[in-house]
Motif scaffolding. Structure first.
Motif, PDB file in Angstrom:
ATOM      1  N   THR A 373       0.826  -1.208   0.000  1.00 16.81           N
ATOM      2  CA  THR A 373       0.000   0.000   0.000  1.00 16.81           C
ATOM      3  C   THR A 373       0.859   1.256   0.000  1.00 16.81           C
ATOM      4  N   THR A 414      -4.188   3.297  -4.851  1.00 20.07           N
ATOM      5  CA  THR A 414      -3.768   2.921  -3.502  1.00 20.07           C
ATOM      6  C   THR A 414      -4.862   2.136  -2.786  1.00 20.07           C
ATOM      7  N   MET A 415      -6.111   2.568  -2.921  1.00 22.88           N
ATOM      8  CA  MET A 415      -7.204   1.863  -2.269  1.00 22.88           C
ATOM      9  C   MET A 415      -7.431   0.484  -2.889  1.00 22.88           C
ATOM     10  N   TYR A 418      -4.828  -1.690  -1.409  1.00 28.86           N
ATOM     11  CA  TYR A 418      -5.149  -1.942   0.000  1.00 28.86           C
ATOM     12  C   TYR A 418      -6.230  -3.001   0.138  1.00 28.86           C
TER      13      TYR A 418
END
Length: 439
Positions: A373, A414-415, A418
């Protein structure tokens, strides 16, 4: 001790957070957003309240600062990121900004001809008081939480209530970039970067834990619980103050013909209360900046002295105070321009760090989750920070990503990474992952 310390501790955390940028950026944001104040403030509150609260929770959970939170990523990378964060909020920007804002909002309105000499004199007095309080860091909760912050909150509440009861104008048309709800929300989100409150939470949370331990609270679980409770109370106060200041900026912008946060607040105080209002605003600015400067110098000095055994804490305090004093002489506008690229680079990485740390118990493989992440956020924030400098193909790719038009090209990739890490198979214990850190 917990019962008697909760409110003073919450006031201390509020005061450490509420510095120069926290006072200036909300009214400026309100002035730019105009009729779209609500979405702009929602975005600002996410980065200025929600994320700092998560960061405080992360500090409370691990019982330490960034070095503990980042224990799963390579040691050298963690040190570089932590070092850059401390540079940003320390002597290169955060600390000198407190003195610069104190001068521009507290003294300039009363000077016939502001000059470098008067700025130097103001900074000398400011940093002299800061140095005196910093050397008494163990008294932070007593001095700041029980004395300074109640005065500050009273002044801010008076300003906010006056605007609520007798506003001096109405919001105008949104500025460029704020025309839509999505645009205004994104702009508010980015404006929250400049408060550096996520950085501040990682730093000030560690200060609070150290101070509680120095004052006799040795139970780590109780100290962490107290930090969480006080943090929630502190950021609630922050949110109310931000909304109030943003409303002042939106109401005053049309009449004053400016979007400068400092000018709008000075005009509001002067119109509502005359010279007394100007003096009260100057005192509020001074108290807000003083408490933040004390916290930043204290924690920056602790960080440096811990990294280099040959450097004593008191010596670093002296050097940091002097360096911050010299940098403050360049002025507020120059400081902000210098800081923006560094904050654009670091903020996504620190948000990713806090997100994974807070949800570590949901992760089956927290070591891999944190690395994946953070690396994703770092790569995309690098591209976004230097957008237009890299080859045209890379620029076109970055600008085509979701939310790139509001400066959040890093967010969706990024999400996605993640969420994928939440599905990873369980592998090893958290302790073994931490011990296998790459040096």
């Amino acid at each position: 001790m917990k019962k008697s310390t909760l409110f003073p501790l919450a006031f201390t955390i509020f005061a450490l957070f509420f510095g120069a940028g926290n006072l200036l950026f909300p009214p400026e944001l309100g002035a730019l957003a105009g009729e779209n104040l609500v979405p702009a403030m929602i975005g600002f509150v996410i980065t200025g309240v929600g994320l700092p609260l998560l960061a405080l929770f992360a500090v409370a959970r691990v019982g330490g600062g960034t070095d503990q939170i980042a224990r799963y990523i390579p040691k050298r990378l963690a040190l570089i990121l932590t070092g850059l964060m401390y540079v940003a909020i320390g002597p290169f920007f955060g600390i000198p900004r407190t003195a610069a804002v104190t001068y521009e909002m507290g003294l300039v309105p009363f000077l016939d001809s502001p000059s470098t000499l008067t700025l130097a004199m103001s900074s000398t007095v400011f940093f002299g008081l800061t140095f005196f309080l910093t050397l008494r860091a163990q008294k932070l909760i007593e001095v700041i939480g029980r004395i300074i912050t109640p005065i500050l909150l009273f002044l801010l509440a008076s300003i906010g209530l006056t605007n609520l009861i007798a506003p001096l104008g109405e919001p105008g048309a949104p500025a460029a970039g704020f025309e839509t709800w999505v645009g205004a929300l994104g702009q508010g989100f980015q404006q929250g970067y400049l408060t550096m409150d996520v950085f501040g939470a990682l730093v000030f949370g560690a200060i609070v834990l150290v101070t509680l331990k120095a004052n006799g609270l040795s139970d780590q679980k109780e100290a962490s619980s107290l930090l969480r409770s006080a943090g929630m109370l502190a950021v609630t106060c922050l949110m109310l103050v931000y909304i109030s200041l943003g409303s002042i900026g939106a109401n005053m912008a049309v009449a004053e013909g400016t979007t400068s946060g400092a000018s709008l607040l000075q005009a509001f105080a002067g119109t509502s209360y005359g010279q007394v209002g100007m003096l009260a605003l100057g005192l509020a600015v001074f108290l807000a900046c003083l408490t933040t400067a004390v916290g930043l110098i204290s924690e920056f000095s602790r960080f440096i002295s811990n990294q280099f055994d040959s450097l004593k804490y008191h010596h670093v305090v002296v050097a940091t105070t002097l360096f911050g004093y010299l940098i403050s002489l360049v002025g507020l506008g120059t400081l902000i321009q210098i800081a923006i690229p560094l904050l654009t680079l670091l903020y996504p990485v620190m948000i990713a760090l806090v997100l994974v740390s807070v949800t570590e118990r949901l992760q089956r493989n927290p070591g891999v989750a944190m690395k994946a992440t953070i690396y994703t956020a770092l790569v995309f924030s690098i591209f976004e920070t230097w957008n237009g400098i890299q080859p045209s193909a890379a620029t076109a790719w970055i600008t085509s990503l979701p939310m790139a038009d509001i400066g959040l090209a890093w967010a969706v990739p990024t999400m996605i990474v993640y969420v994928i890490t939440l599905l990873l198979p369980k592998s090893g214990t958290q302790e073994s992952l931490a011990q296998s850190r790459i040096s």
